[in-house]
Design an enzyme around this catalytic site. Structure first.
Site, PDB file in Angstrom:
ATOM      1  N   LYS A  33      -1.850  -4.430  11.587  1.00  0.00           N
ATOM      2  CA  LYS A  33      -3.250  -4.804  11.810  1.00  0.00           C
ATOM      3  C   LYS A  33      -3.841  -5.580  10.637  1.00  0.00           C
ATOM      4  O   LYS A  33      -4.609  -6.525  10.834  1.00  0.00           O
ATOM      5  CB  LYS A  33      -4.096  -3.556  12.090  1.00  0.00           C
ATOM      6  N   THR A  34      -3.510  -5.204   9.404  1.00  0.00           N
ATOM      7  CA  THR A  34      -4.055  -5.913   8.238  1.00  0.00           C
ATOM      8  C   THR A  34      -3.560  -7.348   8.211  1.00  0.00           C
ATOM      9  O   THR A  34      -4.300  -8.272   7.858  1.00  0.00           O
ATOM     10  CB  THR A  34      -3.660  -5.194   6.934  1.00  0.00           C
ATOM     11  N   ASP A 219     -12.419  -3.681   9.305  1.00  0.00           N
ATOM     12  CA  ASP A 219     -11.133  -2.978   9.374  1.00  0.00           C
ATOM     13  C   ASP A 219     -11.379  -1.483   9.577  1.00  0.00           C
ATOM     14  O   ASP A 219     -12.445  -0.962   9.224  1.00  0.00           O
ATOM     15  CB  ASP A 219     -10.366  -3.220   8.067  1.00  0.00           C
ATOM     16  N   GLU A 220     -10.404  -0.772  10.137  1.00  0.00           N
ATOM     17  CA  GLU A 220     -10.475   0.687  10.352  1.00  0.00           C
ATOM     18  C   GLU A 220     -11.783   1.076  11.046  1.00  0.00           C
ATOM     19  O   GLU A 220     -12.492   2.010  10.644  1.00  0.00           O
ATOM     20  CB  GLU A 220     -10.351   1.434   9.017  1.00  0.00           C
ATOM     21  N   GLN A 250      -6.185   7.292  15.836  1.00  0.00           N
ATOM     22  CA  GLN A 250      -6.106   7.710  14.437  1.00  0.00           C
ATOM     23  C   GLN A 250      -7.491   7.998  13.848  1.00  0.00           C
ATOM     24  O   GLN A 250      -7.676   7.953  12.635  1.00  0.00           O
ATOM     25  CB  GLN A 250      -5.401   6.635  13.604  1.00  0.00           C
ATOM     26  N   ARG A 598       3.757   8.816  10.537  1.00  0.00           N
ATOM     27  CA  ARG A 598       4.101   8.494   9.142  1.00  0.00           C
ATOM     28  C   ARG A 598       5.614   8.390   8.969  1.00  0.00           C
ATOM     29  O   ARG A 598       6.096   7.821   7.986  1.00  0.00           O
ATOM     30  CB  ARG A 598       3.592   9.587   8.176  1.00  0.00           C
TER      31      ARG A 598
END
Length: 734
Positions: A33-34, A219-220, A250, A598
């Site tokens: 995504k970044t 973002d986020e 998330q 993770r």
């Protein structure tokens, strides 16, 4: 231009080149995504010719900000002009420019945590509120209120009946705000709270931001709270170009104000929103992703999507159910040592993830016992936590009366009104008489003023010493009860403080297990063992260590091998989630989803059938998340739980007892705040005034003009106070 779109997947290219209107990108874990966000910004600048000055990119952490800036420098060069910032830093910069629009001077101070707590303490002294528990939790209450955009009165209504000190919290919150205004200061939460206020009240400020920022990126987005969402919405306007990226699966920070509805309802707030789903996962094996997909499918409040693996097939996910918590910890450490020896993994490839910090203790002990180096991420090693150190300090002082360091740590913990000045005088007296500080407390030569203050503490230590010969666990239980740790950490109703009490209970479980293995051991034996476990002389430059962390602390990180441990009902999902609504359970499931995703190569999910808690062994029911992640039939889960409760003698708690409640308090009537400038002509030196809280007083002096005019007022009982007349609820006495 080819460089910007090069090495992007087809869906990523579509997202990067869709530059107009509202865009929502649902980016699954490990989907890049970044990369998409930064390449989109670069595309707008390079392809569309938009000056970087017109682009805003908002992140949540300084680390994320630095990473985004570095990527943009590679794509656009160092002087690209794009404003990349955290929410707080961005708001602070804008507030500096328009501070006078909301009653602040441009050089306002920004108070950190220490400054804020000092102001809170001052407010409590002024209001004559002496609750030690409230002093510890007040900052958390204020922060929670400001992040939700609630005034003192609104927050009072929100917590009244749930917190026994609701009225005092409102009073302190209100006075705290007044003190900040009087000092031309804002706290960290005000940077957002006041930013929203500015945008709602200043057309000039709002117009400036809307003209400047033609393209907004966030973002986020799933982690935004109500105030952050409002800031973004106001700047974007009805037809703005706003691009948000996040993952509703998330969203795990509801406890600190994050609103999952911000991302779930984004397309409703911005009609015509284009929605993209990034589901190609470049991190984990298909087996791990299938486990994550199965688990999260049980949530209903989410955008439907499934992670798609890019990597080749790996090994199956391993589930392990231990006889008890000690066997679980030993099994995990043995498995780590085997994988290192058999497959050449490094210690830094491993993460042991827990839901609650209290669970790290057994794994830390098992790692230390086998000599495996480890780090506790995003937290403190179990025995280094403040509350554990406090209990140990009491034990050390009882064992060794000459331990002055232990005495100084706990002489005012919990608070007994023994300040630094008293401790200094006690220290000097002890030195002059060649005594330990504890012996000095008992000395007949100790000055009466000091003796009066330290007598209750000295009596407590004396009582503990008289009982120190009993069985170790009985003694520690007696100590914890006499000191009042449970009352101190649970009375305020704070989640953070309640977690400290859970850690103390876990510590007592450790004492019980130590006594079980060493039935003849005494207090000194236990303290020596703890000292050896805590002795960490390893080179801190050596980063090859197993990570022990809470699941919240590793969001955004990845490890080759992950152990998700403690999967039992009441542990994970937590006891609080079991008593709360469906939304709380869904957030718990999202926390498990984060833990699973993770893992890159191997995933282990473990639980214990029995867990030692305080002074007894408690049977544990395997977490529902285990069966859900396997894709098994969970329809019979409720019946299975009822049978388990019946067998273990655990009767379900009535719903009305599952949440602590207090009598609701009536809020005293307050004069309404004026919508226009108040007539201050009668507020002159010598005028008699009335304050709804402080009573009657006389104006001693007046200074300033207009909205900055202040008055110093002398009250009969309270003394002298200073007010900003336009803000203070002062009225002239008839």
């Amino acid at each position: 231009m080819t460089d910007i779109l090069e090495n992007l997947s087809e869906i990523q290219k579509k997202i990067v080149t869709d530059t107009e209107g509202a865009v929502l990108v649902l980016a699954g874990a490990g989907s890049g995504k970044t990369r998409v966000l930064t390449h989109r910004v670069a595309y707008i600048v390079s392809k569309l010719g938009v000056p970087g000055w017109n682009i805003l990119a908002i992140t949540f952490t300084n680390k994320a900000t630095a990473e985004m800036r570095e990527r943009l420098e590679v794509l656009l060069g160092a002087d690209n002009g794009v404003w990349v910032s955290t929410f707080h830093s961005f708001s602070a910069s804008i507030l500096r420019k328009f501070s006078e629009h909301i009653g602040f001077k441009q050089n306002f101070s920004i108070y950190d945590e220490t400054d804020s707590k000092r102001v809170i303490a001052k407010a409590m002294r002024e209001l004559r509120i002496e609750s030690a528990q409230l002093k510890e939790t007040m900052k958390e209450h204020i922060s929670r209120a400001k992040n939700a955009g609630l005034s003192p009165e609104e927050y009072f209504k929100d917590i009244n009946g749930l917190v026994d000190s609701a009225y005092d919290i409102m009073r302190v919150y209100e006075r705290y705000n007044e003190l900040l205004i009087n000092s031309n200061a804002m706290d960290f939460d005000d940077l957002l709270h006041k930013m929203k206020e500015l945008l709602l009240t200043s057309e000039e400020a709002l117009g400036y931001l809307r003209r400047r920022f033609r393209y907004i990126h966030v973002d986020e987005f799933q982690d935004t709270n109500k105030v952050q969402y409002e800031i973004v919405r106001l700047i974007a306007g009805d037809n703005g170009n706003i691009f948000v990226v996040g993952d509703d699966d998330q969203s795990i920070y509801g406890w600190r104000g994050a609103e999952i509805k911000n991302i779930l309802n984004f397309d409703k707030e911005f009609p015509g929103t284009k929605i993209y789903k990034l589901v190609e996962n470049y991190r984990s094996t298909p087996e791990i992703l299938e486990t994550a997909n199965r688990l999260i499918s049980f949530n209903t409040e989410r955008h439907e999507k499934k992670l798609v693996p890019i990597l080749n097939s790996g090994v199956d996910v391993t589930y392990y159910s231990a006889y008890n918590d000690m066997q679980e910890a030993d099994w995990v450490i043995d498995k780590i040592r085997f994988l290192i020896a058999r497959y050449g993994y490094r210690k830094s490839d491993f993460a042991i993830l827990v839901r609650a910090t209290s669970l790290t203790r057994l794994f830390e002990a098992a790692l230390a016992k086998t000599g495996v180096k480890y780090r506790v991420l995003g937290g403190i090693k179990f025995y280094d936590r403040k509350e554990i150190q406090d209990v140990l300090a009491y034990m050390r002082l009882v064992s060794n009366n000459a331990d002055n360091e232990a005495l100084e740590r706990i002489i005012n913990m919990p608070q007994r009104g023994i300040g630094d000045a008293t401790v200094q005088r006690l220290r000097e007296f002890a030195r002059s008489q060649s005594l330990s500080m504890l012996d000095a407390c008992y000395s007949t030569l100790l000055p009466a003023q000091i003796k009066k203050k330290v007598e209750p503490f000295a009596a407590l230590i004396g009582e503990l010493m008289n009982r120190s010969h009993i069985k170790l666990l009985d003694f520690v239980g007696f100590l914890v009860e006499k000191v009042g740790f449970e009352r101190y950490y649970t009375a305020a109703g704070s989640e953070e403080e309640a977690a400290r009490w859970e850690n103390i209970k876990e510590f007592m479980a450790e004492v019980g297990q130590f006594e079980e293995k060493n039935p003849e051991a005494d207090l000194n034996d236990f303290l020596q063992t703890v000292s050896l476990v805590r002795d960490d002389s390893e080179d801190e430059s050596d980063r090859d260590k197993v990570t022990v962390a809470t699941m919240h602390a590793v969001k955004g990180l990845e490890f080759k091998v992950v152990f998700a441990v403690g999967l039992e009902e009441g542990t994970f999902p937590s006891a609080q989630a079991l008593k709360a609504d469906a939304g709380a359970m869904e957030e718990e499931r999202r926390v498990m989803y984060v833990a699973i995703t993770r893992a890159k190569e191997r995933l282990f999910i473990t639980n214990a059938s029995r867990r030692f808690k305080f002074n007894h062994v408690e049977p544990c029911l395997q977490s529902r998340f285990v069966e859900e992640s396997k894709g098994g039939d969970v329809g019979a889960y409720t019946l299975m739980k009822q049978r388990s409760d019946y067998v273990s003698g655990l009767k379900p708690k009535p719903a009305f007892l599952s949440e602590r409640r207090y009598p609701k308090q009536v809020l005293p009537a307050k004069p309404a705040k004026p919508a226009v400038m108040k007539d201050l002509s009668g507020f002159v030196k010598g005028a008699a005034v009335r304050h709804p809280r402080y009573g009657e007083g006389v104006i001693m002096s007046v200074s300033g003009t207009g909205k900055d005019q202040t008055a110093t007022v002398s009250f009969k009982e309270l003394g002298v106070k200073k007010f900003v007349l336009q803000l203070a609820p002062l009225t002239l006495k008839e």
